[in-house]
Motif scaffolding. Structure first.
Motif, PDB file in Angstrom:
ATOM      1  N   ILE A  47       0.858  -1.171   0.000  1.00  0.00           N
ATOM      2  CA  ILE A  47       0.000   0.000   0.000  1.00  0.00           C
ATOM      3  C   ILE A  47       0.904   1.233   0.000  1.00  0.00           C
ATOM      4  O   ILE A  47       1.972   1.222   0.621  1.00  0.00           O
ATOM      5  N   THR A  48       0.502   2.233  -0.766  1.00  0.00           N
ATOM      6  CA  THR A  48       1.219   3.501  -0.770  1.00  0.00           C
ATOM      7  C   THR A  48       0.353   4.509  -0.028  1.00  0.00           C
ATOM      8  O   THR A  48      -0.835   4.651  -0.330  1.00  0.00           O
ATOM      9  N   LEU A  49       0.951   5.171   0.965  1.00  0.00           N
ATOM     10  CA  LEU A  49       0.206   6.056   1.852  1.00  0.00           C
ATOM     11  C   LEU A  49       0.755   7.472   1.798  1.00  0.00           C
ATOM     12  O   LEU A  49       1.971   7.677   1.854  1.00  0.00           O
ATOM     13  N   ASN A  50      -0.137   8.444   1.724  1.00  0.00           N
ATOM     14  CA  ASN A  50       0.228   9.848   1.833  1.00  0.00           C
ATOM     15  C   ASN A  50       0.415  10.137   3.315  1.00  0.00           C
ATOM     16  O   ASN A  50      -0.524  10.018   4.096  1.00  0.00           O
ATOM     17  N   VAL A  51       1.642  10.490   3.727  1.00  0.00           N
ATOM     18  CA  VAL A  51       1.909  10.798   5.136  1.00  0.00           C
ATOM     19  C   VAL A  51       2.177  12.290   5.321  1.00  0.00           C
ATOM     20  O   VAL A  51       2.850  12.699   6.261  1.00  0.00           O
ATOM     21  N   GLY A  52       1.641  13.094   4.407  1.00  0.00           N
ATOM     22  CA  GLY A  52       1.761  14.541   4.526  1.00  0.00           C
ATOM     23  C   GLY A  52       0.930  15.077   5.681  1.00  0.00           C
ATOM     24  O   GLY A  52      -0.044  14.451   6.107  1.00  0.00           O
ATOM     25  N   THR A  53       1.295  16.256   6.174  1.00  0.00           N
ATOM     26  CA  THR A  53       0.603  16.827   7.330  1.00  0.00           C
ATOM     27  C   THR A  53      -0.858  17.140   7.028  1.00  0.00           C
ATOM     28  O   THR A  53      -1.698  17.084   7.919  1.00  0.00           O
ATOM     29  N   LEU A  54      -1.197  17.461   5.777  1.00  0.00           N
ATOM     30  CA  LEU A  54      -2.588  17.766   5.434  1.00  0.00           C
ATOM     31  C   LEU A  54      -3.439  16.500   5.311  1.00  0.00           C
ATOM     32  O   LEU A  54      -4.663  16.560   5.419  1.00  0.00           O
ATOM     33  N   ALA A  55      -2.807  15.353   5.063  1.00  0.00           N
ATOM     34  CA  ALA A  55      -3.551  14.111   4.838  1.00  0.00           C
ATOM     35  C   ALA A  55      -3.674  13.262   6.105  1.00  0.00           C
ATOM     36  O   ALA A  55      -4.439  12.306   6.126  1.00  0.00           O
ATOM     37  N   THR A  56      -2.910  13.604   7.149  1.00  0.00           N
ATOM     38  CA  THR A  56      -2.879  12.756   8.341  1.00  0.00           C
ATOM     39  C   THR A  56      -3.294  13.546   9.576  1.00  0.00           C
ATOM     40  O   THR A  56      -3.166  14.764   9.628  1.00  0.00           O
ATOM     41  N   ASN A  57      -3.744  12.810  10.576  1.00  0.00           N
ATOM     42  CA  ASN A  57      -4.054  13.366  11.880  1.00  0.00           C
ATOM     43  C   ASN A  57      -3.295  12.537  12.910  1.00  0.00           C
ATOM     44  O   ASN A  57      -3.237  11.314  12.799  1.00  0.00           O
ATOM     45  N   ARG A  58      -2.679  13.208  13.871  1.00  0.00           N
ATOM     46  CA  ARG A  58      -1.918  12.536  14.938  1.00  0.00           C
ATOM     47  C   ARG A  58      -0.813  11.643  14.383  1.00  0.00           C
ATOM     48  O   ARG A  58      -0.634  10.509  14.828  1.00  0.00           O
ATOM     49  N   LEU A  59      -0.064  12.147  13.406  1.00  0.00           N
ATOM     50  CA  LEU A  59       1.037  11.382  12.805  1.00  0.00           C
ATOM     51  C   LEU A  59       2.178  11.223  13.801  1.00  0.00           C
ATOM     52  O   LEU A  59       2.650  12.204  14.375  1.00  0.00           O
ATOM     53  N   VAL A  60       2.595   9.978  14.008  1.00  0.00           N
ATOM     54  CA  VAL A  60       3.763   9.677  14.841  1.00  0.00           C
ATOM     55  C   VAL A  60       4.721   8.841  13.996  1.00  0.00           C
ATOM     56  O   VAL A  60       4.386   7.735  13.577  1.00  0.00           O
TER      57      VAL A  60
END
Length: 147
Positions: A47-60
């Motif tokens: 799976i390819t995931l967008n880990v940008g700040t606009l696409a994620t919430n609570r990114l760790v």
């Protein structure tokens, strides 16, 4: 105690580089029983995931796991990925980034600090999954394999 892997540090550095340059950081993940991702979006075991700040919430972006919340087809999902399962991080717009060996997740044995560092290459992550088509598609990553 063995030294820690450079992989989570490189992922964090490339995530920061993408963000600072206005690019969208994508990670490609080898999916197995230790990854928590929306299975409808898995293609060929990845799976390819967008880990940008606009696409994620609570990114760790942790040393052992990457976790965040994101919307898939309008539904908020919790995503939980072992760092060892990440095969690449790259800028969607340019394809610049880095590839990694995929390491099977092994929970630390009781009383043993850290997880095993045994690496077993499982995939060639040169090509992100997706349709062939428009300009919104990710560019082919230009990756350097790090062991």
């Amino acid at each position: 105690m063995g030294e820690t892997s450079t992989k989570p540090y490189l992922i964090r550095a490339l995530h920061e580089w993408c963000t600072d340059n206005g690019y969208t950081p994508y990670i490609t993940v080898q999916v197995d029983e230790h990854t928590m991702v929306p299975v409808a979006h898995v293609r060929d075991g990845q799976i390819t995931l967008n880990v940008g700040t606009l696409a994620t919430n609570r990114l760790v972006l942790g040393n052992e796991f990457i976790e965040f919340q994101a919307r898939f087809s309008g539904v908020t999902e919790n995503v939980y990925v072992p760092v060892g399962a990440v095969s690449a991080i790259y800028a969607r717009e340019t394809g610049a980034g880095m590839g990694f060996e995929v390491q099977p997740y092994e929970p630390p044995a009781p009383g043993t600090p850290g997880a095993s560092e045994s690496a077993a290459p499982e995939t060639d992550a040169d090509t992100p999954p997706g349709d062939d088509g428009g300009d919104d598609e990710p560019k082919r990553p230009h990756l350097t394999i790090v062991k």
